[in-house]
Enzyme design. Structure first.
Site, PDB file in Angstrom:
ATOM      1  N   HIS A 116       0.835  -1.203   0.000  1.00  0.00           N
ATOM      2  CA  HIS A 116       0.000   0.000   0.000  1.00  0.00           C
ATOM      3  C   HIS A 116       0.867   1.249   0.000  1.00  0.00           C
ATOM      4  CE1 HIS A 116      -3.156   2.830   1.600  1.00  0.00           C
ATOM      5  NE2 HIS A 116      -3.866   2.151   0.715  1.00  0.00           N
ATOM      6  N   HIS A 173      -4.654   6.524  -5.602  1.00  0.00           N
ATOM      7  CA  HIS A 173      -5.743   7.271  -4.988  1.00  0.00           C
ATOM      8  C   HIS A 173      -6.154   8.461  -5.851  1.00  0.00           C
ATOM      9  CE1 HIS A 173      -4.366   5.155  -1.306  1.00  0.00           C
ATOM     10  NE2 HIS A 173      -5.657   5.187  -1.023  1.00  0.00           N
ATOM     11  N   HIS A 211     -10.522   6.208   7.674  1.00  0.00           N
ATOM     12  CA  HIS A 211      -9.084   6.085   7.944  1.00  0.00           C
ATOM     13  C   HIS A 211      -8.696   7.019   9.083  1.00  0.00           C
ATOM     14  CE1 HIS A 211      -6.896   3.437   5.156  1.00  0.00           C
ATOM     15  NE2 HIS A 211      -7.864   3.668   4.290  1.00  0.00           N
ATOM     16  N   HIS A 239     -11.332  -2.075   3.853  1.00  0.00           N
ATOM     17  CA  HIS A 239     -11.328  -2.044   2.395  1.00  0.00           C
ATOM     18  C   HIS A 239     -12.183  -3.151   1.783  1.00  0.00           C
ATOM     19  CE1 HIS A 239      -8.946   1.291   0.934  1.00  0.00           C
ATOM     20  NE2 HIS A 239      -8.295   1.221   2.083  1.00  0.00           N
ATOM     21  N   PHE A 251      -1.667   7.156   4.577  1.00  0.00           N
ATOM     22  CA  PHE A 251      -1.650   6.052   3.623  1.00  0.00           C
ATOM     23  C   PHE A 251      -0.360   5.239   3.659  1.00  0.00           C
ATOM     24  CE2 PHE A 251      -4.904   8.437   0.827  1.00  0.00           C
ATOM     25  CZ  PHE A 251      -5.929   7.969   1.622  1.00  0.00           C
ATOM     26  N   HIS A 269      -7.429  -1.742  -5.029  1.00  0.00           N
ATOM     27  CA  HIS A 269      -7.652  -2.296  -3.695  1.00  0.00           C
ATOM     28  C   HIS A 269      -8.298  -3.677  -3.757  1.00  0.00           C
ATOM     29  CE1 HIS A 269      -6.851   1.873  -2.340  1.00  0.00           C
ATOM     30  NE2 HIS A 269      -6.456   1.277  -1.227  1.00  0.00           N
ATOM     31  N   HIS A 318     -14.329   6.448   2.923  1.00  0.00           N
ATOM     32  CA  HIS A 318     -12.985   5.875   2.908  1.00  0.00           C
ATOM     33  C   HIS A 318     -11.993   6.734   3.688  1.00  0.00           C
ATOM     34  CE1 HIS A 318      -8.877   5.724   1.098  1.00  0.00           C
ATOM     35  NE2 HIS A 318      -9.017   4.467   1.482  1.00  0.00           N
TER      36      HIS A 318
END
Length: 570
Positions: free
Chosen positions: A152, A172, A305, A335, A322, A181, A301
């Protein structure tokens, strides 16, 4: 005799290939690359056999603008503007043998992904054993938990460049977010299952869009699923906030209601086209670079996070940044639920993703499988979850029926808006009325901004609305790259003290998570579908609407916006 056979064969080719191609070109001589795709399709059959690409004429050349990383270019990158991270594997991937992805045998058992809140003790014990093994593997093993987390980091901080270019790749804020993902989940799931010899093992999904699952799954509070870099105040029984920007004191029941209304907006009314839901089309080369995330990527999303991540860390690491997000085991059920929502969206809006742009379908990425073999997998390979042998257990979708209502009756709203226009003022003294284009310097979002935006198409017929979605574009959003930025967007709002995703006036939200220095000079666009909003507000026959941007984080003080406009999107 042999000559006659060859002559007959050539005649057939001429009749069935050359003649139709000639007729197609005569019908539209300005788009010859479309006919190249048609002929390759006839010759190649299944779209998984040939990498046709979306052909664009550039001088004398035909370009394939699909995207793929240059494995030989892996380099250190910035997880934050003040933190250089080294996520690349120690060995050179550019020198490794690579195989193309092969679908699992259709006879293998389906991996049924179940809600994390509903799995039993036997499942948890099995997963615990697998994750303990994974965490014990050395970093040199691509199946190890640390290497899995770094995947990631690699694709989210710009550690890879595009081939023949120094342009970095970040999955992203563009149309790669969902398929990439899904790839991560597929390979991670297979690795986990292989470590315990269970071909049917399936990852769980954190069903945070369901009222009974809007808390952290309880068993993720225990080793090896626990991560100490989380916000302790958000431990169970705290109800999550899918539109999170700061903690609030509302009752759990009200938070659940807001979450459901928010999901309706993000998946149903505000995301009626692929670009609105999945993000902007990103293609190879400088000219194809875009920065425009889809609705669900922005929230829940990004917001989830941040909600999970530690409030003691600069960027709420682990989950809140991230580069570190996948270090927390809860990254995967989070996810998995997003992936499930992608499937729900596709069903609600009846999209066949196989008809998407070939540049998207033919873009590819690289992952290690359960045999530590480096695999190239294309976007087109992951559009059918059944072919991947993974499916989601069906759950209720209470938010599908949460279409909101206006906070103020439409007649009163129209009167208030007329009064606003006549007096050029708002009920809120801090708000400002501006032109929809803010000039060369842009407009600072240090407080609420209210803008009158004209519509080029209004009072549209039902068929026109079905064919084209009206879209509000907040363009040229310039944020400090190292700040978490969030602002909400409302239409025809007459009372800023009554703001909520549960009202029709709410059009959507913008959420930025820091990505490091490489994004410092890149502006973002926010696109929100508003056809249903205008219908619910009885404003679809008006020649203009009032748009209010409300800052939700202190960092909005340093956020600059170039302007707003309305366009139509198919």
């Amino acid at each position: 005799m042999e000559a006659k056979k060859w002559g007959f064969a050539i005649t057939l080719i001429f009749i069935f290939a050359v003649v139709p191609l000639t007729l197609l070109i005569l019908q539209n001589p300005n788009k010859p690359w479309e006919f190249v795709d048609k002929i390759l399709g006839i010759l190649g059959g299944d779209d998984s056999i040939y990498p046709s690409g979306n052909y664009k004429v550039n001088g004398d050349h035909i370009q394939d603008l699909s995207v793929s990383p240059n494995l030989s270019s892996c380099h250190a990158s910035y997880g934050r503007t003040d933190l250089l991270v080294h996520c690349c594997p120690s060995e050179s991937q550019g020198e490794e043998a690579i195989i193309d992805f092969q679908f699992p045998d259709p006879s293998t058992p389906l991996r049924v992904r179940r809600p994390a809140h509903h799995v039993d003790d036997d499942y948890i014990a099995k997963y615990k054993r697998a994750l303990t093994i994974m965490k014990s593997l050395p970093d040199s093993d691509p199946r190890s938990f640390s290497r899995q987390a770094n995947i990631h980091c690699l694709y989210c901080t710009g550690a890879y460049d595009q081939p023949h270019s120094n342009l970095s790749i970040d999955i992203h804020r563009k149309w790669f977010f969902f398929p990439w993902h899904r790839m991560v989940l597929h390979f991670h799931e297979r690795i986990v299952g292989s470590l315990i010899g269970d071909d049917a093992f399936a990852l769980p999904f954190w069903n945070w869009d369901s009222p009974d699952a809007m808390t952290l799954p309880g068993w993720y509070m225990n080793d090896p699923f626990f991560d100490d870099q989380r916000d302790f105040s958000h431990f169970p029984p705290k109800v999550c906030d899918l539109n999170f920007h700061e903690d609030n004191d509302i009752e759990p029941e009200e938070q659940i209601h807001l979450n459901l209304a928010f999901m309706y907006k993000q998946v149903v009314s505000g995301a009626k086209t692929p670009e609105l839901f999945m993000g902007c089309p990103y293609k190879a080369g400088e000219g194809g670079v875009c920065d425009g995330p889809g609705t669900v990527e922005l929230a829940p999303h990004n917001t989830m996070h941040k909600w999970v991540g530690s409030n003691f860390q600069p960027e709420r690491e682990d989950m809140g940044a991230f580069y570190s997000a996948a270090r927390d085991p809860v990254f995967y059920p989070h996810h998995a639920n997003l992936d499930r929502v992608w499937e729900v969206w596709r069903g609600v809006h009846k999209f066949d993703l196989h008809n998407m742009d070939p540049d998207w379908l033919n873009s590819s990425f690289y992952f290690y499988d359960e045999n530590s073999q480096l695999v190239r997998i294309y976007v087109r390979d992951v559009l059918n979850t059944t072919k991947l042998r993974s499916v989601y257990e069906e759950v209720d979708l209470p938010w599908l029926n949460m279409r909101p209502k206006p906070s103020v009756p439409s007649k009163m709203t129209k009167q208030a808006l007329k009064l606003r226009e006549n007096k050029t003022m708002l009920q809120s003294p801090r708000a400002r009325i501006l032109s929809a284009e803010f000039g060369s310097g842009g407009q600072n979002l240090d407080s609420s901004i209210t803008v009158k935006v004209h519509r080029s198409k209004y009072n549209r017929r039902k068929q026109e609305k079905e064919e084209e979605e009206e879209v509000l574009v907040v363009h040229g959003i310039d944020v400090q790259s190292d700040e978490y930025v969030k602002f909400d967007v409302y239409i025809n709002l007459v009372d800023e003290s009554i703001v909520s995703p549960s009202f029709s006036e709410f059009a959507g939200t913008f959420v930025h998570i820091p990505h490091g220095k490489r994004d410092a000079n890149r502006k973002t666009n926010l696109k929100l579908g508003i056809s249903e909003v205008l219908e619910d507000l009885e404003a679809d026959s008006d020649d203009s609407i009032w748009v209010t941007l409300i800052p939700r984080t202190k960092s909005c003080t340093y956020t600059v916006i170039d302007g707003l406009q309305i366009e139509c999107m198919r």
